[in-house]
Motif scaffolding. Structure first.
Motif, mmCIF file in Angstrom:
data_model
loop_
_atom_site.group_PDB
_atom_site.id
_atom_site.type_symbol
_atom_site.label_atom_id
_atom_site.label_comp_id
_atom_site.label_asym_id
_atom_site.label_seq_id
_atom_site.Cartn_x
_atom_site.Cartn_y
_atom_site.Cartn_z
ATOM 1 N N THR A 1 -21.716 -31.107 71.975
ATOM 2 C CA THR A 1 -21.966 -30.690 73.316
ATOM 3 C C THR A 1 -21.968 -29.216 73.492
ATOM 4 O O THR A 1 -22.699 -28.764 74.351
ATOM 5 C CB THR A 1 -21.078 -31.398 74.078
ATOM 6 N N ILE A 2 -21.052 -28.476 72.975
ATOM 7 C CA ILE A 2 -20.813 -27.078 73.438
ATOM 8 C C ILE A 2 -22.053 -26.309 73.098
ATOM 9 O O ILE A 2 -22.703 -25.631 74.156
ATOM 10 C CB ILE A 2 -19.515 -26.620 72.612
ATOM 11 N N PRO A 3 -22.712 -26.307 71.962
ATOM 12 C CA PRO A 3 -23.846 -25.667 71.674
ATOM 13 C C PRO A 3 -24.865 -25.927 72.415
ATOM 14 O O PRO A 3 -25.780 -24.799 73.203
ATOM 15 C CB PRO A 3 -24.252 -26.222 70.178
ATOM 16 N N ALA A 4 -25.204 -27.319 73.011
ATOM 17 C CA ALA A 4 -26.108 -27.651 73.963
ATOM 18 C C ALA A 4 -25.894 -27.026 75.097
ATOM 19 O O ALA A 4 -26.845 -26.485 75.578
ATOM 20 C CB ALA A 4 -26.244 -29.195 73.747
ATOM 21 N N GLY A 5 -24.657 -26.798 75.716
ATOM 22 C CA GLY A 5 -24.253 -26.108 76.988
ATOM 23 C C GLY A 5 -24.730 -24.690 76.941
ATOM 24 O O GLY A 5 -25.193 -24.039 78.005
ATOM 25 N N LEU A 6 -24.409 -24.017 75.624
ATOM 26 C CA LEU A 6 -24.596 -22.765 75.845
ATOM 27 C C LEU A 6 -26.040 -22.394 75.698
ATOM 28 O O LEU A 6 -26.669 -21.440 76.348
ATOM 29 C CB LEU A 6 -23.717 -22.146 74.487
ATOM 30 N N ILE A 7 -26.689 -23.097 74.922
ATOM 31 C CA ILE A 7 -28.261 -22.942 74.690
ATOM 32 C C ILE A 7 -29.141 -23.208 75.942
ATOM 33 O O ILE A 7 -29.809 -22.445 76.312
ATOM 34 C CB ILE A 7 -29.001 -23.808 73.667
ATOM 35 N N MET A 8 -28.649 -24.251 76.640
ATOM 36 C CA MET A 8 -29.593 -24.614 77.707
ATOM 37 C C MET A 8 -29.379 -23.733 79.064
ATOM 38 O O MET A 8 -30.407 -23.863 79.858
ATOM 39 C CB MET A 8 -29.146 -25.904 78.274
ATOM 40 N N VAL A 9 -28.479 -22.915 78.970
ATOM 41 C CA VAL A 9 -28.611 -21.976 80.112
ATOM 42 C C VAL A 9 -28.946 -20.514 79.916
ATOM 43 O O VAL A 9 -29.273 -19.645 80.604
ATOM 44 C CB VAL A 9 -27.049 -21.547 80.586
ATOM 45 N N GLN A 10 -29.764 -20.367 78.812
ATOM 46 C CA GLN A 10 -30.280 -19.304 78.282
ATOM 47 C C GLN A 10 -31.899 -18.978 79.096
ATOM 48 O O GLN A 10 -32.442 -20.086 79.160
ATOM 49 C CB GLN A 10 -30.645 -19.159 76.784
ATOM 50 N N PRO A 11 -32.039 -17.821 79.498
ATOM 51 C CA PRO A 11 -33.118 -17.635 80.312
ATOM 52 C C PRO A 11 -34.551 -17.440 79.330
ATOM 53 O O PRO A 11 -34.260 -17.227 77.930
ATOM 54 C CB PRO A 11 -33.094 -16.355 80.863
ATOM 55 N N GLY A 12 -35.627 -18.183 79.811
ATOM 56 C CA GLY A 12 -36.824 -18.192 79.148
ATOM 57 C C GLY A 12 -37.057 -19.311 78.111
ATOM 58 O O GLY A 12 -37.868 -19.358 77.133
ATOM 59 N N LEU A 13 -35.962 -20.208 78.017
ATOM 60 C CA LEU A 13 -36.039 -21.382 77.295
ATOM 61 C C LEU A 13 -37.306 -22.247 77.742
ATOM 62 O O LEU A 13 -37.422 -22.408 78.937
ATOM 63 C CB LEU A 13 -34.599 -21.987 77.405
ATOM 64 N N ASP A 14 -37.803 -22.813 76.727
ATOM 65 C CA ASP A 14 -38.991 -23.887 76.934
ATOM 66 C C ASP A 14 -38.522 -25.033 77.988
ATOM 67 O O ASP A 14 -37.468 -25.597 77.767
ATOM 68 C CB ASP A 14 -39.448 -24.377 75.658
ATOM 69 N N ARG A 15 -39.157 -25.250 79.057
ATOM 70 C CA ARG A 15 -38.859 -26.144 79.981
ATOM 71 C C ARG A 15 -38.497 -27.646 79.593
ATOM 72 O O ARG A 15 -37.534 -28.107 80.061
ATOM 73 C CB ARG A 15 -39.891 -25.993 81.042
ATOM 74 N N SER A 16 -39.342 -28.046 78.770
ATOM 75 C CA SER A 16 -38.837 -29.384 78.473
ATOM 76 C C SER A 16 -37.801 -29.463 77.307
ATOM 77 O O SER A 16 -37.101 -30.384 77.472
ATOM 78 C CB SER A 16 -40.048 -30.256 77.746
ATOM 79 N N LEU A 17 -37.596 -28.477 76.691
ATOM 80 C CA LEU A 17 -36.450 -28.158 75.649
ATOM 81 C C LEU A 17 -35.128 -28.362 76.644
ATOM 82 O O LEU A 17 -34.235 -28.943 76.549
ATOM 83 C CB LEU A 17 -36.444 -27.166 74.721
ATOM 84 N N GLN A 18 -35.319 -27.424 77.830
ATOM 85 C CA GLN A 18 -34.045 -27.017 78.670
ATOM 86 C C GLN A 18 -33.623 -28.503 79.238
ATOM 87 O O GLN A 18 -32.678 -29.008 79.446
ATOM 88 C CB GLN A 18 -34.301 -26.223 79.561
ATOM 89 N N ASN A 19 -34.687 -29.104 79.818
ATOM 90 C CA ASN A 19 -34.588 -30.490 80.373
ATOM 91 C C ASN A 19 -33.665 -31.307 79.485
ATOM 92 O O ASN A 19 -32.826 -32.195 79.884
ATOM 93 C CB ASN A 19 -35.836 -31.083 81.002
#
Ligand code: HEM
Ligand code: HEM
Length: 183
Positions: free
Chosen positions: A24-42
């Protein structure tokens, strides 16, 4: 004979939660990174929120169970100061494992966003819509989350030190995750 290992239930809950937390922690840290692909972020947001809710349920079960089932006595190989540090770290991790997902829940619901698993079960929001509350919860989730990460890193370091370097039996108090005697 004095019990020297955590019971199967304690070990099972510890390792089940450890796996979910470390996913869960890596997902939380990665998903808030700017410029991330929209569907991956969702996808990461949905994954993080719903595993987070599962962790909240698991920590409640674990705390209730733990309060009714005291752990085995600390091994005599630990100095009193080491035993105090371990105890303090464990209590702090339990407290943060409770606080972090609650703050996550409040941040999402007060912000007016969905939590797919709970929404599918028609569970209503337990907090009112409020941007101010959402902002406070976001700050708490972030700060307490970072503290939890630091404590987990310390905890894993200490566990590996006992298991690999000292080989004093502390590691096998929590290993294997299932089986190995002591119900
Ligand atoms: C033990 C469980 C959890 C851990 C360890 C955890 C950890 C984290 C971490 C490290 C971040 C990135 C730092 C940040 O920007 O805040 C994050 C972000 C986030 N988490 Fe969690 N989280 C947990 C549970 C939850 C739950 C239950 C929810 C909601 C249902 C949630 C919702 C969020 C949201 C929405 C963000 C993005 C914050 C933002 O920028 O708005 N988390 N989480
Ligand atoms: C990833 C998240 C983890 C969390 C949140 C966590 C949390 C905890 C907590 C709260 C306890 C105290 C149990 C109690 O007395 O009720 C504990 C014990 C223990 N954990 Fe973890 N743990 C994690 C991962 C790990 C990992 C990866 C290892 C091994 C490399 C490990 C090894 C141990 C050991 C050996 C004990 C028993 C310590 C003793 O003798 O009292 N833990 N853990």
């Amino acid at each position: 004979m004095t019990q020297s290992r955590y019971t199967g239930t304690a070990r099972g809950l510890h390792w089940l939660m450890a796996v979910f937390i470390l996913l869960t922690i890596p997902a939380g840290l990665i998903m808030v990174q700017p410029g991330l692909d929209r569907s991956l972020q969702n996808g990461l947001f949905i994954y993080h929120k719903n595993i987070g809710v599962l962790l909240l349920i698991l920590i409640v079960v674990r705390l209730v169970w733990r309060l009714r089932n005291p752990p085995p006595a600390k091994p005599s190989s630990l100095s009193p100061i080491q035993a105090r540090i371990a105890e303090f770290t464990h209590i702090a991790m339990y407290a943060l494992l409770f606080l972090v997902p609650i703050a996550g829940y409040v941040r999402v619901k007060a912000g007016g966003f969905p939590i797919e698993s709970l929404d599918a079960l028609s569970i209503p929001s337990l907090v009112p819509r409020s941007e101010a509350l959402a902002e406070i919860a976001k700050t708490v989730h972030y700060g307490a989350g970072l503290l939890l990460i630091a404590l987990i890193a310390m905890h894993i370091g200490a566990a590996l030190f006992h298991g690999v370097v000292k080989q004093d039996g502390v590691f096998s108090r929590m290993w294997p995750p299932v089986g190995g005697g002591t119900r």
